[in-house]
Design an enzyme around this catalytic site. Structure first.
Site, mmCIF file in Angstrom:
data_model
loop_
_atom_site.group_PDB
_atom_site.id
_atom_site.type_symbol
_atom_site.label_atom_id
_atom_site.label_comp_id
_atom_site.label_asym_id
_atom_site.label_seq_id
_atom_site.Cartn_x
_atom_site.Cartn_y
_atom_site.Cartn_z
ATOM 1 N N SER A 64 0.799 -1.208 0.000
ATOM 2 C CA SER A 64 0.000 0.000 0.000
ATOM 3 C C SER A 64 0.840 1.270 0.000
ATOM 4 O O SER A 64 1.410 1.634 -1.012
ATOM 5 C CB SER A 64 -0.958 -0.030 1.191
ATOM 6 O OG SER A 64 -2.089 0.749 0.934
ATOM 7 N N GLU A 72 9.145 5.436 -10.992
ATOM 8 C CA GLU A 72 8.629 5.917 -12.268
ATOM 9 C C GLU A 72 8.854 7.409 -12.497
ATOM 10 O O GLU A 72 9.020 7.847 -13.641
ATOM 11 C CB GLU A 72 7.142 5.586 -12.370
ATOM 12 C CG GLU A 72 6.875 4.075 -12.418
ATOM 13 C CD GLU A 72 5.416 3.716 -12.590
ATOM 14 O OE1 GLU A 72 5.103 2.516 -12.567
ATOM 15 O OE2 GLU A 72 4.581 4.640 -12.737
ATOM 16 N N LYS A 88 -1.403 -4.027 -3.050
ATOM 17 C CA LYS A 88 -2.637 -3.468 -2.494
ATOM 18 C C LYS A 88 -2.819 -2.081 -3.088
ATOM 19 O O LYS A 88 -2.133 -1.134 -2.722
ATOM 20 C CB LYS A 88 -2.590 -3.382 -0.974
ATOM 21 C CG LYS A 88 -3.875 -2.805 -0.385
ATOM 22 C CD LYS A 88 -3.791 -2.652 1.112
ATOM 23 C CE LYS A 88 -5.058 -1.985 1.632
ATOM 24 N NZ LYS A 88 -5.215 -0.618 1.117
#
Length: 472
Positions: free
Chosen positions: A303, A314, A328
């Site tokens: 999470s 990224e 998650k």
């Protein structure tokens, strides 16, 4: 979460009471009371009311009205078939709130279960009520307020010892075969959500983040500043086994590593992107980390941990090292009913900056690295003795553990070589030499294996290699 836990971290969990838990990413909300039942449609709930009254009037024995209501509330959330949407009764709500807090009220002692008896597993927190009362490492807690602890779940004992600041709890302690009572006044105990150390040889500052609680962003900034003063010129952020926490904290933390305007995370419903969070001075206060960084993840990174890792991977091309994360990809809010019970409910999903949804598949690391296979073996049994002639997968695991410790043991049979290795191990540990593996020997083997795994952490070593190469 039910993915595998590295063995050395499992062993650590055996000797620590987990203060941080949860496994989610939570949006901060005002503690607004839930809508009253008067706002709900009576027609839609007609069957619920009818069943409630029918049970009350016709069930063959006395009915606990509160239990019916609590069951109905839990049933509604269960019907959504979402593991992260849950009705929380008072105790569960308190546990969740404590897990996300930066402090708790108690005595400041970490406990473990040793042969069914709670025992102080680490020196009490400095300045804590436990330290002031004189509790020591390996003290056995036989009773809490005159109630026996033997055979009880550790979590139950811990909850009994915890309590409101200023109240007293009396522990019956056994130390060196002597028993005595200690009355301790509970206090507020701070929870540090991260730990740091510096490798003076490589000048790498290692920051292990256990969760994203109420003050983790502030702790991270202070940790980086402190490590810089100690000579750190690059950083490893260790998110392994980090189950998540507050969304606002991970946004502030990720922003420190990104350029203003770069995307941290996007939010969406099933069919469209609703918005995104971007790095900014408003989030990080202008505090930026320009040094080389590597992030460590594993199957227990979930999470909020995944949001942080994905943002750095990224948007900033920072290497993520380890194994696939938990997966998650949803965000929850926690709302209060007004009676100390709560509902934890999924309200949206989150996407990586490249709009990938990691739910149930996880985030792939930039560089794959892992512990050896035996790091994920289950612990050795403590309720029976392993001895010569035994043949099973458990014995295969035992032989592998011994082999990792330098003994020439292989196969799934407890043979002469295994017995000889056990005798040598027991002699070196100054315990009774039997050539058999009882509970004491099993624990000592596991501790040595866990220590070896920590000292030869292949995932961390890969990060050191990457950061060292980046400086050349």
């Amino acid at each position: 979460m039910n993915k595998q836990i590295p063995f050395h971290r499992y062993i650590i969990s055996l000797i620590c009471v987990a203060i941080i838990s949860g496994g989610g990413v939570y949006m901060l909300m005002n503690q607004a009371t839930m809508s009253s039942s008067e706002e709900a449609s009576q027609d839609e709930l007609a069957k619920v009311h009818a069943l409630y009254h029918t049970i009350q009037e016709n069930y063959y024995k006395k009915v606990d009205k509160n239990a019916l209501i609590e069951g109905a509330l839990a049933g509604m959330t269960d019907a959504l078939d979402d593991p992260y949407t849950t009705y929380l009764g008072k105790e569960a709500a308190t546990e969740l709130n404590n897990s996300l807090s930066d402090s708790f009220e108690g005595i400041g002692a970490t406990l473990s279960l040793v042969e069914g008896i709670p025992e102080v597993a680490q020196a009490p927190i400095k300045g804590s009520p436990a330290e002031k009362a004189g509790l020591k490492l390996h003290d056995k807690i036989l009773k809490v307020d005159n109630q026996e602890t033997n055979g009880k779940e550790l979590t139950d004992v811990v909850q009994t010892i915890r309590g409101k600041k200023g109240t007293d709890v009396t522990l019956t302690i056994e130390r060196n075969q002597e028993q005595f009572d200690v009355t301790i006044t509970r206090g507020e105990i701070p929870i540090a959500s991260l730990q740091t150390e510096i490798d003076k040889q490589t000048h790498i500052g290692k920051i292990q983040i256990a969760s994203f609680n109420e003050s983790t962003a502030k702790e991270l900034k202070e940790a980086i500043q402190d490590l810089r003063k100690k000579g750190a010129t690059s950083f490893v952020i260790d998110l392994r086994q980090n189950p998540g926490g507050y969304l606002n904290q991970v946004e502030m933390m990720a922003s420190m590593f990104l350029e203003d305007g770069q995307t941290i995370v996007k939010f969406a419903t099933d069919d469209k992107v609703l918005g995104e969070s971007k790095a900014s001075k408003e989030l990080d206060g202008g505090f930026k980390v320009k040094e080389p960084v590597a992030v460590l993840v594993d199957g227990g990174s979930a999470s909020a941990s995944e949001i942080f890792a994905a943002a750095l991977k990224e948007s900033a091309d920072i290497p993520i090292i380890g194994t696939s994360t938990f997966g998650k990809g949803t965000v929850q809010t926690v709302s209060d009913f007004g009676d100390q019970s709560e509902i934890k409910m999924t309200v949206q999903k989150w996407l990586t900056p490249n709009e990938e949804w990691v739910n149930e598949k996880g985030l792939e690391p930039t560089i794959k690295a892992d512990f050896p296979k035996y790091a994920y073996f289950p612990p050795l049994p403590k309720d029976r003795t392993l001895k010569k002639g035994d043949e099973s997968e458990t014995i295969s695991n035992l032989n592998t553990f011994l082999n990792a410790l330098g003994y020439e043991t292989i196969g799934n049979t407890f043979n002469d070589t295994t017995e000889e290795a056990i005798r040598d191990f027991q002699a070196k540990k100054n315990i009774t030499v039997t050539g058999e593996v009882n509970s004491e020997t099993a624990v000592l083997i596991e501790i040595d294996v866990a220590t070896q795994l920590q000292e030869n952490d292949q995932i961390y070593n890969k990060a050191v290699e990457v950061l060292t190469e980046s400086k050349e």
